[in-house]
Write a protein that holds these residues in place. Structure first.
Motif, PDB file in Angstrom:
ATOM      1  N   ALA A  27       0.831  -1.320  -0.086  1.00  0.00           N
ATOM      2  CA  ALA A  27      -0.124  -0.032   0.146  1.00  0.00           C
ATOM      3  C   ALA A  27       0.980   1.136   0.084  1.00  0.00           C
ATOM      4  CB  ALA A  27      -0.947  -0.010   1.271  1.00  0.00           C
ATOM      5  N   ALA A  28       1.994   1.347   0.713  1.00  0.00           N
ATOM      6  CA  ALA A  28       2.926   2.297   0.823  1.00  0.00           C
ATOM      7  C   ALA A  28       3.850   2.524  -0.658  1.00  0.00           C
ATOM      8  CB  ALA A  28       3.757   2.180   2.028  1.00  0.00           C
ATOM      9  N   VAL A  29       4.134   1.590  -1.114  1.00  0.00           N
ATOM     10  CA  VAL A  29       5.214   1.712  -2.408  1.00  0.00           C
ATOM     11  C   VAL A  29       4.293   1.375  -3.703  1.00  0.00           C
ATOM     12  CG1 VAL A  29       7.108   0.979  -1.018  1.00  0.00           C
ATOM     13  CG2 VAL A  29       5.993  -0.529  -2.595  1.00  0.00           C
ATOM     14  N   GLY A  30       3.101   0.900  -3.704  1.00  0.00           N
ATOM     15  CA  GLY A  30       2.393   0.851  -4.941  1.00  0.00           C
ATOM     16  C   GLY A  30       2.710  -0.869  -5.308  1.00  0.00           C
ATOM     17  N   PRO A  31       1.873  -1.285  -6.289  1.00  0.00           N
ATOM     18  CA  PRO A  31       1.625  -2.667  -6.905  1.00  0.00           C
ATOM     19  C   PRO A  31       2.712  -2.842  -7.775  1.00  0.00           C
ATOM     20  CG  PRO A  31       0.268  -1.549  -7.763  1.00  0.00           C
ATOM     21  CD  PRO A  31       0.667  -0.357  -6.912  1.00  0.00           C
ATOM     22  N   LEU A  76       9.798  -4.666  -8.402  1.00  0.00           N
ATOM     23  CA  LEU A  76       9.079  -4.506  -7.314  1.00  0.00           C
ATOM     24  C   LEU A  76       9.995  -4.738  -5.744  1.00  0.00           C
ATOM     25  CD1 LEU A  76       6.454  -3.673  -5.547  1.00  0.00           C
ATOM     26  CD2 LEU A  76       5.845  -6.287  -5.731  1.00  0.00           C
ATOM     27  N   TRP A  77      10.943  -5.526  -5.919  1.00  0.00           N
ATOM     28  CA  TRP A  77      11.780  -5.635  -4.629  1.00  0.00           C
ATOM     29  C   TRP A  77      12.521  -4.573  -4.395  1.00  0.00           C
ATOM     30  CZ3 TRP A  77       8.256  -8.646  -4.554  1.00  0.00           C
ATOM     31  CH2 TRP A  77       8.014 -10.327  -5.024  1.00  0.00           C
ATOM     32  N   SER A  78      13.176  -4.251  -5.787  1.00  0.00           N
ATOM     33  CA  SER A  78      13.931  -3.244  -5.613  1.00  0.00           C
ATOM     34  C   SER A  78      13.503  -1.707  -5.012  1.00  0.00           C
ATOM     35  CB  SER A  78      14.493  -2.489  -6.859  1.00  0.00           C
ATOM     36  OG  SER A  78      15.409  -3.819  -7.697  1.00  0.00           O
ATOM     37  N   ARG A  79      12.081  -1.646  -5.414  1.00  0.00           N
ATOM     38  CA  ARG A  79      11.234  -0.390  -4.888  1.00  0.00           C
ATOM     39  C   ARG A  79      11.176  -0.666  -3.317  1.00  0.00           C
ATOM     40  NH1 ARG A  79       5.996   0.237  -6.548  1.00  0.00           N
ATOM     41  NH2 ARG A  79       6.591  -1.206  -8.478  1.00  0.00           N
ATOM     42  N   ILE A  80      10.740  -1.920  -3.055  1.00  0.00           N
ATOM     43  CA  ILE A  80      10.385  -1.844  -1.430  1.00  0.00           C
ATOM     44  C   ILE A  80      11.828  -1.855  -0.780  1.00  0.00           C
ATOM     45  CG2 ILE A  80      10.119  -3.870   0.279  1.00  0.00           C
ATOM     46  CD1 ILE A  80       7.805  -4.877  -1.582  1.00  0.00           C
ATOM     47  N   ALA A  81      12.938  -2.216  -1.236  1.00  0.00           N
ATOM     48  CA  ALA A  81      14.032  -2.228  -0.704  1.00  0.00           C
ATOM     49  C   ALA A  81      14.732  -0.867  -0.143  1.00  0.00           C
ATOM     50  CB  ALA A  81      15.414  -3.024  -1.264  1.00  0.00           C
ATOM     51  N   ARG A  82      14.249   0.206  -1.089  1.00  0.00           N
ATOM     52  CA  ARG A  82      14.653   1.547  -0.953  1.00  0.00           C
ATOM     53  C   ARG A  82      14.174   2.253   0.451  1.00  0.00           C
ATOM     54  NH1 ARG A  82      12.436   2.777  -6.565  1.00  0.00           N
ATOM     55  NH2 ARG A  82      13.894   1.496  -7.828  1.00  0.00           N
ATOM     56  N   SER A  83      12.773   1.583   0.767  1.00  0.00           N
ATOM     57  CA  SER A  83      12.152   2.173   1.869  1.00  0.00           C
ATOM     58  C   SER A  83      11.785   1.743   3.341  1.00  0.00           C
ATOM     59  CB  SER A  83      10.999   2.952   1.354  1.00  0.00           C
ATOM     60  OG  SER A  83       9.991   2.319   0.630  1.00  0.00           O
ATOM     61  N   HIS A  84      12.047   0.061   2.943  1.00  0.00           N
ATOM     62  CA  HIS A  84      11.571  -0.714   3.945  1.00  0.00           C
ATOM     63  C   HIS A  84      12.815  -1.847   4.200  1.00  0.00           C
ATOM     64  CE1 HIS A  84       7.897   0.821   2.710  1.00  0.00           C
ATOM     65  NE2 HIS A  84       7.231   0.502   3.586  1.00  0.00           N
ATOM     66  N   GLU A  85      12.571  -2.566   5.169  1.00  0.00           N
ATOM     67  CA  GLU A  85      13.535  -3.385   5.674  1.00  0.00           C
ATOM     68  C   GLU A  85      13.208  -4.989   4.810  1.00  0.00           C
ATOM     69  OE1 GLU A  85      16.238  -3.576   7.351  1.00  0.00           O
ATOM     70  OE2 GLU A  85      15.543  -1.137   7.476  1.00  0.00           O
TER      71      GLU A  85
END
Length: 303
Positions: A165-169, A182-191
């Motif tokens: 919900a935070a980074v988008g689908p 998507l993994w790259s995008r999540i890893a920028r702002s989350h653990e």
């Protein structure tokens, strides 16, 4: 009945050959608080009949009236998912009985963790094991790998729904490497993390997207180039001092992706880039007389 803790998202298009086995591996999980959301992406084989023949209340089936492709189907599944976590499963892959339980236990213990993968076995069409793939397990090592390659098998990942919900689908511009992006995008702002145990069997089959379509290589290289460029931009005024890179460094990765490199050559290119970047960060740390530079850069990769 309350909402399940986990949604297992399984998109399928003409996957009848291995679908029964894949479904059975999910429904045999020792962890029970899940729904299995299968989305038939306009299949013309026996997929619909196989799904209709499963008598288990945890299975929920949706159907696309026409073939939308994997990325759009995954995004439909995210929108429909009821779970606090989404576990991915491809229609020809297998999950060990303890997979969901092990991933839920880790995610419940670490609320800051948004994405959790695991190591996996590679199997052939007949289910014979071809080898074991160990993946990086710590956030720094995962972010480093994500600069150049996907760090996980798609079917090995469980994601916190709130992180999506935070980074988008999934980005629907990518038909094949949507997971890597998507993994790259999540890893920028989350653990992010991974379990060292192999809890998934990934089938190298004729229908595997990355094995079948050359377009996947071009997408991987484009994502990698953008990731490297982001790190170089973060280096700011110091980036010209990082050995092996100049202001056109990220462009060179894109040129390589468009130059007709075969899969092995493209992989060598990305590995070589990783080594040059690592050496450059080391030299920068020496020049600044600050050994923390390399470690700090590694810890903040992709952020």
């Amino acid at each position: 009945m309350g909402r399940p803790l986990v949604t297992v998202l399984l998109p399928v298009h003409n996957g009848a050959d291995h679908l029964r086995e894949s479904l059975a591996s999910v429904l045999a999980q020792s962890f029970r608080d899940f729904e299995l959301l299968a989305i038939d992406d306009g299949s013309t084989d026996e997929t619909a009949a196989i799904l209709a023949g499963v008598a288990d209340g945890r299975l929920r089936v949706l159907r696309n009236e026409r073939n939308l492709g994997l990325t759009a189907t995954l995004n439909r599944g995210i929108g429909e998912a009821l779970g606090a976590y989404i576990a991915r499963q491809d229609a020809d892959d297998l999950s060990d009985p303890g997979r969901l339980g092990a991933q839920v236990t880790r995610l419940e213990a670490e609320p800051e963790l948004a994405l959790l993968g695991c190591s996996y076995r590679r199997i052939d069409e007949a289910g014979r094991e071809e080898g074991l793939r160990r993946v990086p397990t710590g956030a720094t090592a995962i972010r480093w790998r994500l600069l150049f390659l996907s760090a996980f098998a798609h079917s090995s990942v469980m994601i916190r729904t709130s992180a999506l919900a935070a980074v988008g689908p999934y980005d629907e511009r990518f038909a094949y490497a949507q997971d890597y992006e998507l993994w790259s995008r999540i890893a920028r702002s989350h653990e992010v993390a991974a379990l060292p145990e192999p809890l998934v069997s990934y089938r190298r089959s004729r229908s595997s997207l990355t094995a079948t379509f050359a377009g996947a290589d071009a997408e991987v290289d484009a994502i990698s180039a953008a990731n490297v460029e982001r790190v170089l931009e973060a280096a700011g005024a110091e980036r010209a001092a990082i050995g092996g890179f100049d202001r056109d460094a990220a462009c060179r990765a894109r040129i390589a992706a468009a130059s007709g490199l075969d899969r092995k050559a493209a992989r060598r290119h990305r590995i070589g880039t990783a080594r040059r970047l690592a050496r450059g960060l080391g030299r920068l740390a020496v020049r600044k007389r600050d050994p923390r530079i390399g470690l700090a850069a590694a810890r903040t990769l992709l952020r």
